[in-house]
Design a protein around this motif. Structure first.
Motif, PDB file in Angstrom:
ATOM      1  N   SER A   1     -23.449  -3.360 -31.869  1.00  0.00           N
ATOM      2  CA  SER A   1     -23.805  -1.972 -32.182  1.00  0.00           C
ATOM      3  C   SER A   1     -25.282  -1.876 -32.528  1.00  0.00           C
ATOM      4  O   SER A   1     -25.860  -2.830 -33.048  1.00  0.00           O
ATOM      5  CB  SER A   1     -22.939  -1.414 -33.321  1.00  0.00           C
ATOM      6  OG  SER A   1     -23.110  -2.128 -34.516  1.00  0.00           O
TER       7      SER A   1
ATOM      8  N   SER B   1     -21.722   4.117 -32.221  1.00  0.00           N
ATOM      9  CA  SER B   1     -22.863   3.182 -32.141  1.00  0.00           C
ATOM     10  C   SER B   1     -22.521   1.890 -31.399  1.00  0.00           C
ATOM     11  O   SER B   1     -23.312   0.964 -31.383  1.00  0.00           O
ATOM     12  CB  SER B   1     -23.413   2.827 -33.538  1.00  0.00           C
ATOM     13  OG  SER B   1     -22.468   2.096 -34.300  1.00  0.00           O
ATOM     14  N   ASN B   2     -21.372   1.852 -30.748  1.00  0.00           N
ATOM     15  CA  ASN B   2     -20.818   0.605 -30.202  1.00  0.00           C
ATOM     16  C   ASN B   2     -21.099   0.446 -28.702  1.00  0.00           C
ATOM     17  O   ASN B   2     -20.746   1.295 -27.903  1.00  0.00           O
ATOM     18  CB  ASN B   2     -19.304   0.652 -30.442  1.00  0.00           C
ATOM     19  CG  ASN B   2     -18.586  -0.671 -30.271  1.00  0.00           C
ATOM     20  OD1 ASN B   2     -17.421  -0.763 -30.602  1.00  0.00           O
ATOM     21  ND2 ASN B   2     -19.236  -1.699 -29.750  1.00  0.00           N
TER      22      ASN B   2
ATOM     23  N   SER C   1     -26.054  -4.785 -34.905  1.00  0.00           N
ATOM     24  CA  SER C   1     -25.064  -5.731 -35.406  1.00  0.00           C
ATOM     25  C   SER C   1     -24.520  -6.577 -34.258  1.00  0.00           C
ATOM     26  O   SER C   1     -24.139  -6.039 -33.213  1.00  0.00           O
ATOM     27  CB  SER C   1     -23.909  -4.980 -36.071  1.00  0.00           C
ATOM     28  OG  SER C   1     -22.872  -5.886 -36.380  1.00  0.00           O
ATOM     29  N   VAL C   2     -24.447  -7.890 -34.457  1.00  0.00           N
ATOM     30  CA  VAL C   2     -23.904  -8.781 -33.429  1.00  0.00           C
ATOM     31  C   VAL C   2     -22.393  -8.612 -33.287  1.00  0.00           C
ATOM     32  O   VAL C   2     -21.800  -9.106 -32.329  1.00  0.00           O
ATOM     33  CB  VAL C   2     -24.236 -10.271 -33.706  1.00  0.00           C
ATOM     34  CG1 VAL C   2     -25.748 -10.489 -33.662  1.00  0.00           C
ATOM     35  CG2 VAL C   2     -23.654 -10.735 -35.038  1.00  0.00           C
ATOM     36  N   SER C   3     -21.779  -7.910 -34.228  1.00  0.00           N
ATOM     37  CA  SER C   3     -20.352  -7.601 -34.095  1.00  0.00           C
ATOM     38  C   SER C   3     -20.092  -6.179 -34.534  1.00  0.00           C
ATOM     39  O   SER C   3     -20.164  -5.858 -35.726  1.00  0.00           O
ATOM     40  CB  SER C   3     -19.503  -8.559 -34.925  1.00  0.00           C
ATOM     41  OG  SER C   3     -18.143  -8.250 -34.716  1.00  0.00           O
ATOM     42  N   ALA C   4     -19.787  -5.317 -33.582  1.00  0.00           N
ATOM     43  CA  ALA C   4     -19.488  -3.925 -33.936  1.00  0.00           C
ATOM     44  C   ALA C   4     -18.090  -3.826 -34.517  1.00  0.00           C
ATOM     45  O   ALA C   4     -17.874  -3.227 -35.556  1.00  0.00           O
ATOM     46  CB  ALA C   4     -19.604  -3.028 -32.719  1.00  0.00           C
ATOM     47  N   GLU C   5     -17.112  -4.445 -33.812  1.00  0.00           N
ATOM     48  CA  GLU C   5     -15.732  -4.289 -34.290  1.00  0.00           C
ATOM     49  C   GLU C   5     -14.905  -5.558 -34.261  1.00  0.00           C
ATOM     50  O   GLU C   5     -13.886  -5.635 -34.935  1.00  0.00           O
ATOM     51  CB  GLU C   5     -15.018  -3.157 -33.529  1.00  0.00           C
ATOM     52  CG  GLU C   5     -15.015  -3.300 -32.008  1.00  0.00           C
ATOM     53  CD  GLU C   5     -14.298  -2.131 -31.300  1.00  0.00           C
ATOM     54  OE1 GLU C   5     -13.739  -1.265 -31.972  1.00  0.00           O
ATOM     55  OE2 GLU C   5     -14.311  -2.113 -30.053  1.00  0.00           O
ATOM     56  N   HIS C   6     -15.286  -6.581 -33.506  1.00  0.00           N
ATOM     57  CA  HIS C   6     -14.412  -7.760 -33.362  1.00  0.00           C
ATOM     58  C   HIS C   6     -14.468  -8.715 -34.545  1.00  0.00           C
ATOM     59  O   HIS C   6     -13.585  -9.558 -34.693  1.00  0.00           O
ATOM     60  CB  HIS C   6     -14.745  -8.521 -32.071  1.00  0.00           C
ATOM     61  CG  HIS C   6     -14.491  -7.730 -30.817  1.00  0.00           C
ATOM     62  ND1 HIS C   6     -14.903  -8.136 -29.588  1.00  0.00           N
ATOM     63  CD2 HIS C   6     -13.862  -6.545 -30.621  1.00  0.00           C
ATOM     64  CE1 HIS C   6     -14.544  -7.237 -28.672  1.00  0.00           C
ATOM     65  NE2 HIS C   6     -13.924  -6.265 -29.275  1.00  0.00           N
ATOM     66  N   GLY C   7     -15.504  -8.619 -35.365  1.00  0.00           N
ATOM     67  CA  GLY C   7     -15.631  -9.535 -36.496  1.00  0.00           C
ATOM     68  C   GLY C   7     -16.455 -10.763 -36.140  1.00  0.00           C
ATOM     69  O   GLY C   7     -17.030 -10.860 -35.050  1.00  0.00           O
TER      70      GLY C   7
END
Lengths: 469, 469
Positions: free
Chosen positions: B355, B390-391, B423-429
């Motif tokens: 994101s 934002s993803n 962010s290097v991780s928007a939703e996967h963690g």
């Protein structure tokens, strides 16, 4: 004797170093701190601070905190000091740390729907800056002109539009925080989605300055609204209020922006003390003021009417007064805002702010009313609340002349709240005022973990000591 | 030799005690743990666990954790194991702790708009239970039938409706959590408003099982929706997508429930691999699939049409295909869901989930595309995303045959993300998969504080060791 001399040397060294951190006009010593700067809007009695620091940058906040931490000097962070729980009142021997001179909007990004602001910025300044860009900031509360966003965040302020936009917590995307030892934690995230490890911002939202000092924030904005459809309705009972709430949210989607319940005792008393005209002819046990804000209230007029017509057909609403103009709407809101006049006629007062699960509010209010009538028959009690948010406000007064009466009334009310698995503080926070009652809403295990977090983030306990825990 | 004997005795004592905590069928030892139980949906290679525990109550979870903590046995908490970051894969020597047998809905309270559920309950079960009561649960993602709410919460899952309902974090009112040492933390709050001291639930939302094990939750429900208005539109450029997003949100209030951007490279490739019919005649650089869900889509049809007409007049939209039926809508969604087929034709693939601030997405995608074209000209790259959130999702492949290529591509993409403060991780963690890149989105000060929190909550480091940090 020697100890005292050493202490004096240490104190002098501290003051010299503190003066190095700040410009001369940004540090006020001991006796020169004004009476207003040591208080907030609560009734808590302030202690005597050693001074007031007014840093102008995050770097200065960091230097001040680092120094205080080394010297174990307690620090009371302050925003606009409009809190009602005593979170910002001075403690004996503490340095007051006001964010007032770190004020300003750094950026409004309309495409990302974000505002980046300094902690000392008044809420109203942010609201107006958002409006100037065709956006809106969802947070709104009475002292909007005096309260500061840093204080709003650190107390997780609620206010008038929680049913639609959530608490302050829900409106914060990013934070910059200075920890007790002066470390600057930059978490100025601007993305709605960010799962790169744990979000640590929540540690500083609602912890009332006990875990860190907020210096900067990225706020979430919403699309601007052009106006509202407003109605005051009379209801036969609390179950009808719940049915109306569910119905309105279903039909109007997320656009219900206020759902203010007033029980008849409150409603009649407000008409009495304000001299306002009753907008409905008949009397009812319960009234609801409902607002639907939108981008084009004219267009949505029919939807709002149909929603109310259906509610009347179902028997949830007995009678309704619909605002036909902005003035009508203000007149209806004057009934809800009449609490200010009501408070003046019921002094000395206790003004409760509690929450219980929404479905239980009616039953909980009935319990409280019955118990207060039995134990304090000579005292008034007025109930109203934001029921979509689970929030009940209760005004009791004038208090009988008995030094222990305040404690007895609080005990009665908070025990009922506990029995309903509710919260002794819906929106005002804990501060000093509700410390004795915190255990009614938090288990021993939770309080232990809270202390462990405090120990981790502020091992010397310099930040807002004696507040919350 | 003596050490080994002691160790063996210790191990035996541990297993004996563990067997006491659980029913015989709820404990599977070492080699008997199935191959599927040690993996999740990531490509991470699992270690060899010592066993799999399937507790049936919070008390059992507490006893198992307390025992593991005393014996310093690592524990990997598991939900439905559908994560893509490797947060739930087995570690060598760890006990797998599956919440699968703690499944069920304890209560749906329509008046309070809450659902109280056990951690092992599948997401779809909760969605259906809410729908049966005329409500809806805002979280939705592909593996809804397999993923469990405890996993959704511990990874702060995103999914299909974040633009409207937020991330999982925004849908959790209360939690029950077991800490590493077995302490049970009951924070089963049911009120939207609760300011009785710091909200500690966020420590366990998105920390991927490293700070505690979630056993129960109170979820926030929303009013049920009856259907959607859906359109696919073609746009001249990314600025038009931003303008359309702002316009749609303004006109439709909060009812925009999907705003899926597909760049032409993705869109054309999906048409190609799926054989789906192109819904629009002309080609464009960008397409958006937009959904407005509501209680009465028929009634809101005009509003949706007018919104699009105005967008065309402004030049933000070149062409639009409006779904006239449920089938039309599914056909349009098939284009977005065509990513599944696309992934099969681009193996081996890297599937990015990042994101950046919404206003910067167009520029960021252009940077990524140019850099990938330069360094990996033979490889495909397909961009799409939930831009209201934002993803950005990016599918790259087939990867060139070079053992270091994966790292080189990730490095290229994540460096651009870092330059855009993304962010290097928007939703996967983060899990195992993104650990090497976490520092691209988090400062040293943040990572230090994360470690301090881990030390406070799990001093022996038994919870999901090696994950995230």
């Amino acid at each position: 004797m020697q100890t005292q001399i050493l202490e004096k040397q240490d104190t002098e060294a501290f003051w010299e170093a503190l003066a190095q951190c700040l410009s001369p006009n940004d540090l006020i010593c001991g006796a020169d701190v004004s009476e207003t700067d040591i208080k907030d809007w609560s009734t808590e009695i302030p202690g005597k601070p050693i001074g007031l620091a007014l840093p102008r940058s995050t770097q200065e906040v960091s230097e001040v905190l680092s120094l205080c931490n080394r010297h174990s000097i307690p620090v009371v962070p302050q925003g606009g000091r409009t809190g009602l729980a005593g979170g910002a009142v001075a403690s004996d021997g503490a340095l007051l740390l006001s964010l007032a001179r770190m004020s300003g909007i750094e950026e409004i990004d309309t495409a990302s729907a974000t505002a980046t602001v300094l902690a000392g910025t008044p809420l109203q300044t942010i609201q107006e800056a958002a409006e100037a860009e065709g956006m809106m900031f969802g947070l709104d509360l009475g002292p909007r002109g005096s309260c500061q966003i840093g204080g709003n965040i650190s107390t997780n302020a609620g206010g008038n539009r929680v049913i639609r936009y959530g608490m302050t917590r829900d409106l914060v995307l990013g934070l910059e925080v200075v920890l007790a030892d002066g470390r600057i934690l930059s978490m100025l995230n601007r993305m709605p989605k960010n799962n790169a490890a744990l979000d640590m911002k929540p540690l500083f939202i609602g912890s009332e300055g006990t875990l860190g000092v907020i210096t900067r924030a990225v706020l979430k904005l919403h699309p601007g609204i052009a106006g509202a459809n407003t109605a005051l309705v009379a209801l036969p009972d609390f179950d009808s209020a719940l049915a109306l709430l569910g119905h309105a949210r279903r039909v109007l989607s997320d656009r219900v922006s206020a759902f203010e319940v007033m029980w008849a005792d409150y409603f009649d008393a407000v008409l009495d003390v304000t001299g306002l005209r009753a907008p409905l002819e008949s009397k009812a046990p319960l009234y609801v003021l409902i607002d639907m804000q939108g981008p084009d209230p004219e267009k949505e007029n029919d939807l709002f009417h149909d929603m109310l017509a259906e509610a009347m057909e179902q028997g949830w609403v007995l009678d309704a007064a619909l605002a036909q103009s902005q003035k009508d709407a203000l007149d209806l809101w004057a009934l809800r805002d009449g609490v200010t006049e009501l408070l003046m006629t019921t002094r000395p007062t206790i003004n409760f702010d509690v929450s219980v699960p929404i479905a239980k509010i009616g039953e909980c209010v009935a319990h409280m009313r019955a118990a207060l009538e039995t134990d304090f028959p000579e005292m008034n009690r007025f109930f109203f609340g934001h029921i979509g948010d689970s929030n009940i406000h209760l005004v009791t007064g004038p208090l009988p002349a008995d030094p222990n009466v305040e404690h007895r009334i609080e005990s009665l009310v908070y025990e009922i709240v506990r029995n309903f698995s509710g919260s002794v503080s819906a929106e005002h926070g804990i501060g000093l005022h509700k410390k004795p009652w915190l255990k009614y809403s938090r288990s021993d295990e939770e309080l232990t973990l809270l202390r462990e977090l405090k120990q981790t983030l502020d091992p010397k306990g310099i930040l807002n000591p004696g507040k919350v825990l």
